[in-house]
Design an enzyme around this catalytic site. Structure first.
Site, PDB file in Angstrom:
ATOM      1  N   HIS A  29      50.936  53.599  38.099  1.00 13.30           N
ATOM      2  CA  HIS A  29      50.827  52.324  38.543  1.00 13.30           C
ATOM      3  C   HIS A  29      51.636  51.745  39.581  1.00 13.30           C
ATOM      4  O   HIS A  29      52.972  52.660  39.382  1.00 13.30           O
ATOM      5  CB  HIS A  29      51.899  51.906  36.825  1.00 13.30           C
ATOM      6  CG  HIS A  29      51.048  52.005  35.679  1.00 13.30           C
ATOM      7  ND1 HIS A  29      50.708  53.560  35.402  1.00 13.30           N
ATOM      8  CD2 HIS A  29      50.716  51.426  35.173  1.00 13.30           C
ATOM      9  CE1 HIS A  29      50.527  53.309  34.079  1.00 13.30           C
ATOM     10  NE2 HIS A  29      49.810  51.584  33.790  1.00 13.30           N
TER      11      HIS A  29
ATOM     12  N   LYS B 185      43.291  56.794  35.199  1.00 10.63           N
ATOM     13  CA  LYS B 185      43.856  55.061  35.375  1.00 10.63           C
ATOM     14  C   LYS B 185      44.480  54.985  36.820  1.00 10.63           C
ATOM     15  O   LYS B 185      45.812  55.699  37.418  1.00 10.63           O
ATOM     16  CB  LYS B 185      44.354  54.848  34.500  1.00 10.63           C
ATOM     17  CG  LYS B 185      45.005  53.454  34.973  1.00 10.63           C
ATOM     18  CD  LYS B 185      45.739  52.654  33.036  1.00 10.63           C
ATOM     19  CE  LYS B 185      46.665  51.623  33.327  1.00 10.63           C
ATOM     20  NZ  LYS B 185      47.332  51.104  32.492  1.00 10.63           N
TER      21      LYS B 185
ATOM     22  N   LYS C 114      39.241  22.618  50.478  1.00  8.22           N
ATOM     23  CA  LYS C 114      37.327  21.977  50.646  1.00  8.22           C
ATOM     24  C   LYS C 114      37.665  21.755  52.374  1.00  8.22           C
ATOM     25  O   LYS C 114      36.298  22.176  53.019  1.00  8.22           O
ATOM     26  CB  LYS C 114      37.894  20.707  50.079  1.00  8.22           C
ATOM     27  CG  LYS C 114      37.936  20.123  48.797  1.00  8.22           C
ATOM     28  CD  LYS C 114      37.283  18.647  48.084  1.00  8.22           C
ATOM     29  CE  LYS C 114      38.212  19.771  46.635  1.00  8.22           C
ATOM     30  NZ  LYS C 114      36.904  18.907  46.172  1.00  8.22           N
TER      31      LYS C 114
ATOM     32  N   ASP D 119      31.605  15.624  45.717  1.00  7.16           N
ATOM     33  CA  ASP D 119      32.814  14.821  44.649  1.00  7.16           C
ATOM     34  C   ASP D 119      32.186  13.235  45.200  1.00  7.16           C
ATOM     35  O   ASP D 119      32.151  12.862  44.545  1.00  7.16           O
ATOM     36  CB  ASP D 119      33.700  15.553  45.944  1.00  7.16           C
ATOM     37  CG  ASP D 119      34.544  16.314  45.585  1.00  7.16           C
ATOM     38  OD1 ASP D 119      34.128  16.830  44.467  1.00  7.16           O
ATOM     39  OD2 ASP D 119      35.557  16.521  46.482  1.00  7.16           O
TER      40      ASP D 119
END
Length: 532
Positions: free
Chosen positions: A144, A171, A315, A353
């Site tokens: 980890h 893992k 956007k 939009d």
């Protein structure tokens, strides 16, 4: 390295039989403080559809190894993964490490299906058991990293080190500093020659939890309930199964999503995933927490990453990253939707939009007595005040102009307001001036700023006193549905139009663009109603 350089073939991944399109297991961590609490949580995990449970021994108070493990393993309704995570690897256990490892050996002897051993102590652990391991049990050796996500080469070397310990399953969990970090784990997963669990922790690594099924992770983790997580960025088991249709994700599943920052509030995944499922379309739609649009698009550039919706604040950034732009989006200067051409891989931008918002506003105006204007648009001739000059503001100003409205753009920055107003032949003012702006009664107001959006629902972009001059007020925000602006507008006598209407109209168009199939409009409406 980008995802386009990774060959994705069905043979690379685990493929299951039956109605599942992947073999990735869903593991629910149980973290009760008592054995009884854990048993309750195990039953809950089975009821909601988990495949196995992770017994987190480090959360138990007054742990009696033999007695507690016997009960937990023998009475679990699901296969068990036993983990006893020490503090130094992000867990709760602070005692003698020999005793911790002895408990894991005991778990094996008592019939656990999997145990998790940290890489740091794996060699010691294997030495202590001297090859005496029940055939049934699989040992997961884990690493980890709570700081970052190393390079693919470094993680590949780490996987080799873990494999060399004798691990049955590798893992690797890292931490996302950017959404592009998940691509590194996806690359390693696809190329791994051994069973591997690969996850990226944190909100920016959320997509790794879902797309683990696409890229072949042995398992993913799902929380029993929201907010009770064993690691940051974990979805719930219910969301994995019901919202993201996890069992139906395959190696060839097409990836779509909504690009924004923040993005946790978005209801788009609920609508689009439900629509995809109803059409049996092999696609998934994810919340994409993006810092840099260009970096995201450059990283996830393989053919199966195919379509995106854009929201605040990206956007205009999305517009700059397009290879091709639809004429309406070009005139607006912002996009709300992007689709990859399956033949040449080019990204084309659209703006839906203005269609969604203007249609909703026109419908609201038609509902007012005396506001119809023959066969033309009820917006024609109206003074139409648009708050905000970003992507959505541009779309509404453009849409208002197309419908014959007299457009006024109000923005924090006058220069941005003036630039947009000049493009649509309108007038520009600052948001501060809007409070006393009253050239006539019966004006139409549209808010495209984020003021009033969750979690700052107590805010509003305009004082209530000023709202009496408007016949209709629209708010592009849809979380919450009733913003403070709309509540005060209604109290001031104006008709109100919800952001949900614009959102729904966008969804109808974009579902069809993404899937090539007709949108089930009633299903989409019903799904939004259930989730707002």
């Amino acid at each position: 390295m980008t995802l386009s350089s990774v060959p994705l073939a069905t043979s690379d991944l685990q493929i299951a039989h039956g109605n599942r399109r992947n073999a990735t297991l869903i593991c629910a961590p149980v973290m009760g403080e008592s054995v009884d609490q854990m048993l309750l949580q195990m039953r809950q995990a089975k009821e909601i559809g988990a495949d196995l449970v992770e017994i987190r021994l480090d959360f138990l108070k007054n742990f009696s190894p033999r007695q507690d493990l016997e009960i937990l393993i023998k009475r679990s309704p699901l296969p068990t993964l036993v983990t006893y995570r020490p503090k130094w690897e992000g867990g709760q256990y602070e005692g003698d490490d020999n005793k911790r490892q002895e408990a894991l050996v005991l778990a094996m002897e008592l019939g656990a299906d999997y145990i998790d051993v940290e890489l740091k102590v794996a060699d010691d652990f294997y030495s202590s058991i001297q090859g005496k391991k029940p055939e049934k049990v699989k040992i997961i050796v884990s690493s980890h990293n709570y700081q970052n996500t190393p390079s693919a080469e470094e993680i590949g070397n780490l996987v080799a080190r873990i494999q060399a310990t004798g691990a049955d399953i590798v893992k690797v969990a890292t931490t996302a500093l950017d959404i592009t970090d998940s691509a590194i784990i996806f690359q390693v997963l696809v190329r791994s020659q051994v069973p591997m669990i690969g996850l990226v922790m944190g909100d920016k690594g959320f997509i790794s939890r879902i797309l683990s099924a696409k890229y072949g992770s042995y398992l993913t983790f799902g929380a029993l309930e929201a907010g009770v997580l064993s690691a940051p960025g974990q979805p719930t088991v219910t969301d994995l199964l019901e919202l993201y249709n996890f069992r139906q994700i395959g190696a060839d599943t097409k990836v779509h999503g909504v690009i924004g920052n923040p993005i946790g509030h978005s209801k788009s995944p609920h609508l689009y995933n439900a629509a995809f499922k109803s059409n049996n379309f092999n696609g998934i739609y994810l919340p994409l927490l993006v810092d840099s649009v260009a970096n995201f698009l450059n990283t996830y550039n393989s053919p199966d990453w195919v379509g995106y919706s854009y929201t605040i604040p990206h956007k205009e950034a999305g517009f700059k990253c397009c290879d091709e732009i639809d004429p309406n989006a070009k005139a607006i200067g912002a996009i709300s939707c992007m689709i990859r051409n399956p033949i040449d891989g080019k990204l084309k931008g659209y703006n839906v939009d203005y269609l969604g918002a203007i249609a909703a506003i026109e419908e609201g105006l038609r509902g007012l007595n005396g506001s119809t204007n023959g066969f033309g648009s009820p917006l024609a001739g109206k003074l139409f005040v648009v708050m905000g000059a970003g992507g959505a503001g541009k779309a509404l100003a453009y849409g208002g102009k197309q419908k014959g409205a007299r457009v006024v753009v109000a923005n924090r920055s006058y220069d941005k307001a003036k630039t947009l107003a000049d493009k649509v032949g309108g007038e520009a003012i600052t948001l501060a001036e809007l409070e006393n702006f009253h050239p006539e009664d019966g004006m139409v107001l549209a808010n495209t700023t984020s003021v009033g959006m969750k979690p700052r629902t107590d805010q509003t972009p305009i004082p209530k006193e000023a709202l009496k001059n408007y016949c209709l007020v629209f708010d592009a925000i849809y979380t919450p549905k009733w913003t403070r602006l709309l509540t005060e507008a209604q109290e001031s006598g104006a008709a109100v139009v919800f952001g949900t209407e614009m959102f729904l109209n966008q969804a109808f168009v974009q579902v069809e663009k993404f899937s090539g199939l007709p949108a089930n409009k009633q299903l989409i409406r019903d799904t939004l109603a259930r989730n707002t």
